[in-house]
Design a protein around this motif. Structure first.
Motif, PDB file in Angstrom:
ATOM      1  N   GLU A 254     -25.767   9.447  55.475  1.00  0.00           N
ATOM      2  CA  GLU A 254     -26.551   8.664  54.667  1.00  0.00           C
ATOM      3  C   GLU A 254     -27.868   8.578  55.137  1.00  0.00           C
ATOM      4  N   LEU A 255     -28.423   8.416  56.255  1.00  0.00           N
ATOM      5  CA  LEU A 255     -29.737   8.478  56.834  1.00  0.00           C
ATOM      6  C   LEU A 255     -30.310   9.863  56.628  1.00  0.00           C
ATOM      7  N   THR A 256     -29.546  11.193  56.746  1.00  0.00           N
ATOM      8  CA  THR A 256     -29.979  12.306  56.745  1.00  0.00           C
ATOM      9  C   THR A 256     -30.456  12.439  55.125  1.00  0.00           C
ATOM     10  N   MET A 257     -29.728  12.161  54.152  1.00  0.00           N
ATOM     11  CA  MET A 257     -29.855  12.368  52.789  1.00  0.00           C
ATOM     12  C   MET A 257     -31.105  11.335  52.359  1.00  0.00           C
ATOM     13  N   LYS A 258     -31.149  10.257  52.914  1.00  0.00           N
ATOM     14  CA  LYS A 258     -32.025   9.194  52.360  1.00  0.00           C
ATOM     15  C   LYS A 258     -33.579   9.729  52.912  1.00  0.00           C
ATOM     16  N   ASP A 259     -33.577  10.346  54.223  1.00  0.00           N
ATOM     17  CA  ASP A 259     -34.902  10.643  54.875  1.00  0.00           C
ATOM     18  C   ASP A 259     -35.415  12.020  54.039  1.00  0.00           C
ATOM     19  N   SER A 260     -34.474  12.910  53.885  1.00  0.00           N
ATOM     20  CA  SER A 260     -34.835  13.923  53.092  1.00  0.00           C
ATOM     21  C   SER A 260     -35.275  13.714  51.670  1.00  0.00           C
ATOM     22  N   ASN A 261     -34.757  12.684  51.103  1.00  0.00           N
ATOM     23  CA  ASN A 261     -35.422  12.360  49.891  1.00  0.00           C
ATOM     24  C   ASN A 261     -36.846  11.474  49.912  1.00  0.00           C
ATOM     25  N   GLN A 262     -36.985  10.849  50.987  1.00  0.00           N
ATOM     26  CA  GLN A 262     -38.074  10.167  51.107  1.00  0.00           C
ATOM     27  C   GLN A 262     -39.154  11.120  51.389  1.00  0.00           C
TER      28      GLN A 262
END
Ligand code: 2P0
Length: 346
Positions: free
Chosen positions: A251-259
């Motif tokens: 979840e952190l990985t996807m959110k950070d990529s998106n940000q």
């Protein structure tokens, strides 16, 4: 003619799960936030560098993927200068293992990647990590080298270590505390797998260095991210890795990529690294996870459209089938590399 001293080393690519984007010092390459990455297996996406020194060489020279490049590039010069400085220092300290004659010799450097250069697959990370590591071997330099690799390319400092690696941004103006540090070794999470879906092997339209410069100058979201989001995320990510908590890690990985990609859009003029295939991969991952009611797969994208997928070993066969169903290789030229997050420059 005397016999040249020749050393060959390899260094793998690293994939950031908390992204580095933006510098506070362009010359020393000091970032505006810390970052965290996973270093790939040595045999997957890697750079191989050979360095030769000889009394008969007239000047320093470098060839990248078979083509001679300009050795006077400031970042190359920084790495060469720093390694020679350390070697001279060791010799001055009386270390007999340092070959004193070799210090004045010129170097010839040959470097090749086994993957597309500058397509957002972190080629500069593996490239400068490998260059610094190989030069250090040639000149008999040991110890902390990530601060030198950082001066070649920021993300390169993280490829100096295997496994899970953080690049601590540091506070000092001279950059002495802006170093990479291993969080967990390559053996820590053996079930973790990385898949790379190559959506395009073309050169990216906006290079990372100039892209992040424009972002620092124009994006208020980037400032907010660096000051108020990443510090907390680094703590959470390190804990998720240490617990081997895939759902939290994913979840952190996807959110950070998106940000990160949101800050690219918030840059003026905006930078688009994702394409329609990338967007389809994002949707597919969320649909897949929703189908199972748990987070089994995560995506992350760097400065290009290629998707890097994280999952656990037990889910690889099914997820590869799903991707091949929706993205048949013959229609989009898509190609998978499978990787294990282990190893480091060797
Ligand atoms: C990263 N990227 O953390 C981020 C995510 C791209 C997106 O590090 O100017 O090639 O040489 O320090 O290291 C790409 O930036 O830039 C990068 P420089 P670098 O992996």
């Amino acid at each position: 003619m005397d016999k040249p001293n020749i050393v060959t080393c390899t260094a793998p690519v690293n994939i950031a799960v908390i992204k580095y984007w933006g510098k506070r010092d362009e010359e020393l390459i000091l970032p505006i936030n810390s970052s965290l990455s996973v270093t790939l297996h040595q045999e997957q996406l890697k750079t191989t560098t050979t360095v030769a020194t000889s009394r008969s060489f007239q000047e320093d020279r470098i060839w990248l993927n078979g083509k001679e490049e300009d050795i006077t590039h400031p970042r190359l010069q920084s790495c060469l200068r720093e390694i020679r400085r350390l070697a001279r220092k060791r010799r001055g300290d009386g270390d007999p293992s340092v070959d004193s004659t070799g210090l004045s010799h010129k170097v010839h450097i040959c470097s090749v990647n086994n993957f597309p250069t500058a397509a957002g697959l972190a080629s500069s990370a593996a490239g400068f990590a490998c260059l610094v590591y190989t030069l250090a071997r040639v000149f008999g330099v040991e110890g902390e080298l990530s601060g030198i690799a950082r001066q070649g390319s920021g993300s390169a400092c993280r490829s100096m270590y295997g496994g899970f690696v953080q690049w601590i941004m540091g506070k000092k103006d001279d950059g002495k505390d802006s170093l990479a540090q291993q969080v967990e070794p390559e053996t820590h999470w053996p079930e973790l797998r990385i898949l790379v879906l190559v959506a395009s092997a073309e050169r990216k339209p906006v290079g990372s260095t100039s892209g992040m410069q424009t972002s620092v100058q124009t994006s208020s979201l980037l400032k907010h991210r660096a000051e108020s989001v990443v510090p907390g995320r680094m703590v959470e990510m390190i804990e998720a890795v240490q617990r081997k908590d895939f759902a939290a890690f994913a979840e952190l990985t996807m959110k950070d990529s998106n940000q990160f990609h949101a800050t690219c859009l918030d840059t003026y003029p905006p930078i688009f690294y994702l394409n329609s295939v990338s967007q389809q991969v994002i949707s597919l991952v969320h649909r897949y996870n929703r189908h199972y009611g748990e987070t089994r797969v995560a995506y992350t994208f760097d400065a290009g459209p290629n998707a890097v997928i994280f999952t656990l070993q037990q889910h690889v066969p099914e997820f590869v089938q799903v991707v091949q169903h929706f993205f048949p290789p013959e229609t989009n030229g898509g190609q998978f590399f499978k990787g294990l997050p282990v190893n480091h420059a060797a």
